[in-house]
Design a protein around this motif. Structure first.
Motif, short mmCIF file in Angstrom:
data_model
loop_
_atom_site.label_atom_id
_atom_site.label_comp_id
_atom_site.label_asym_id
_atom_site.label_seq_id
_atom_site.Cartn_x
_atom_site.Cartn_y
_atom_site.Cartn_z
N ILE A 11 28.24 -14.70 111.56
CA ILE A 11 27.06 -13.84 111.40
C ILE A 11 27.57 -12.54 110.78
O ILE A 11 28.31 -11.78 111.41
CB ILE A 11 26.36 -13.56 112.74
CG1 ILE A 11 25.92 -14.87 113.38
CG2 ILE A 11 25.18 -12.63 112.53
CD1 ILE A 11 24.95 -15.69 112.54
N PHE A 12 27.19 -12.29 109.54
CA PHE A 12 27.80 -11.20 108.79
C PHE A 12 26.82 -10.67 107.76
O PHE A 12 26.33 -11.42 106.90
CB PHE A 12 29.08 -11.68 108.10
CG PHE A 12 29.77 -10.64 107.27
CD1 PHE A 12 30.54 -9.64 107.86
CD2 PHE A 12 29.65 -10.64 105.88
CE1 PHE A 12 31.17 -8.67 107.10
CE2 PHE A 12 30.28 -9.68 105.11
CZ PHE A 12 31.04 -8.69 105.72
N ASN A 13 26.52 -9.38 107.83
CA ASN A 13 25.67 -8.71 106.85
C ASN A 13 26.53 -7.70 106.11
O ASN A 13 27.03 -6.73 106.72
CB ASN A 13 24.49 -8.03 107.54
CG ASN A 13 23.50 -7.43 106.55
OD1 ASN A 13 23.85 -6.55 105.77
ND2 ASN A 13 22.26 -7.90 106.58
N VAL A 14 26.72 -7.91 104.82
CA VAL A 14 27.68 -7.08 104.08
C VAL A 14 27.21 -5.64 103.93
O VAL A 14 28.03 -4.72 103.82
CB VAL A 14 28.01 -7.72 102.72
CG1 VAL A 14 26.86 -7.57 101.72
CG2 VAL A 14 29.29 -7.12 102.14
N ALA A 15 25.90 -5.41 103.93
CA ALA A 15 25.42 -4.03 103.87
C ALA A 15 25.81 -3.28 105.13
O ALA A 15 26.31 -2.14 105.07
CB ALA A 15 23.90 -4.00 103.68
N ALA A 16 25.62 -3.91 106.28
CA ALA A 16 26.02 -3.29 107.54
C ALA A 16 27.52 -3.07 107.59
O ALA A 16 28.00 -2.05 108.09
CB ALA A 16 25.57 -4.16 108.72
#
Length: 335
Positions: A11-16
């Motif tokens: 689970i990975f959001n690059v913006a965050a």
């Protein structure tokens, strides 16, 4: 040893990832971007991105929807790009040098639901021939994009995306036909930043980058947006496109890294007698986009006592994948 991709959580959001990593003590109030007479710290960028995400959500932009960005390199571009990814939606930067026909094509091909642009571009494109477009946001005029996002609450959680989920699209220049959309995943920017910005160039938090290529280009997006953010460095947002304006920018902002292209290096050399470039702030010059002639490399070295670190990249690979090494640059070679 696990690959960079495998080291990232599923689970990975690059913006965050890029925003929150720069909110640590000692970095949050550091300048992230220079734009004309303004500066934006990392904490300010984070706040603007979250407010933008809320605005886009209220407009009905949902996960995997596309948002087209037709702007020069501006703070609004950055806020919208990261906010769209924060939502789990997909930003689609469009090069302002594209023909009107190609822009209309990209808006249709990407099925963009929202377009962020200027009044001038809206007038040029009217009527916009896309059945998918629901909203047009403008950075100027009575109800500007910035005025809308400053009214929003910044408390907005990011989408729980996965590392191998599409994060953004970049369109090719269309040199062999229509522009083609290259889909990039949440993990891709991290991989490029680790392998090239950090391991190859040694980018660090005290650097200030200046890119001749603009952010709708894969080369410019890395140079200005995510590679400086990967190390807590700063970047300069500029729409300069000729040697004199670029020389003025470098004198004004004192960048440490110049990301150029061969024609610009040649043009700067051509005006050296009347507008000499002050390279005292530069620790590194990089070239990509096309082959750098040996004559230009040697003349630059002779004039400014600086090597040019040449590499090659593509839109599909996102950034430079073959490069010279610092201190081992060979003229006429991409690595």
């Amino acid at each position: 040893m696990d690959s960079i991709s495998q080291q990232l959580p599923s689970i990975f959001n690059v913006a965050a990832y890029f925003l929150e990593n720069n909110l640590v003590p000692g970095r949050s109030e550091k300048i992230a971007f220079y734009y004309q007479d303004e500066t934006y710290t990392y904490s300010q960028v984070n706040r603007f991105v979250r407010c933008t995400a809320r605005l886009l959500s209220e407009l009905g932009l949902e996960r995997e929807n596309r948002l087209a960005i037709l702007l020069p390199d501006t703070p609004e571009f950055i806020f919208a790009f990261w906010a769209t990814i924060w939502l789990g939606a997909v930003p689609v930067p469009i090069n302002t040098a594209c023909t009107l026909d190609d822009i209309q094509y990209i808006l249709n091909d990407s099925r963009a639901k929202v377009l962020l642009t200027t009044q001038a571009w809206q007038e040029k494109l009217t009527p916009i021939q896309s059945e998918f477009l629901d909203h047009i946001l403008l950075t100027d005029g009575e109800t500007s994009f910035l005025s809308l996002i400053t009214q929003q609450n910044e408390q907005f959680p990011c989408a729980e995306t996965s590392r191998d989920e599409p994060a953004f699209w970049l369109y090719t220049s269309g040199s062999t036909g229509r522009p083609k959309g290259a889909i990039h995943l949440h993990q891709n920017m991290v991989i490029c930043a680790e392998n090239y910005a950090k391991a190859t160039l040694g980018l660090h938090s005290n650097d200030i980058t200046y890119s001749v290529a603009k952010m709708p280009f894969a080369y410019g997006l890395g140079n200005t947006l995510y590679m400086p953010m990967a190390v807590g460095a700063a970047a300069i947002l500029s729409d300069a496109n000729n040697a004199f304006d670029i020389i003025t920018d470098i004198q004004r902002y004192q960048p440490t890294i110049l990301f150029g292209i061969p024609s610009i290096y040649a043009n700067i050399l051509a005006v050296h007698d009347i507008a000499p470039l002050d390279t005292s702030s530069l620790r590194l010059c990089v070239s990509a986009a096309e082959q750098l002639p040996k004559t230009i490399w040697n003349k630059w070295r002779e004039t400014y006592n600086q090597d040019i670190c040449e590499g090659i990249g593509t839109t599909e690979f996102l950034h430079i994948f073959l490069s010279n090494r610092l201190g081992e640059c060979k003229p006429g070679s991409s690595g």
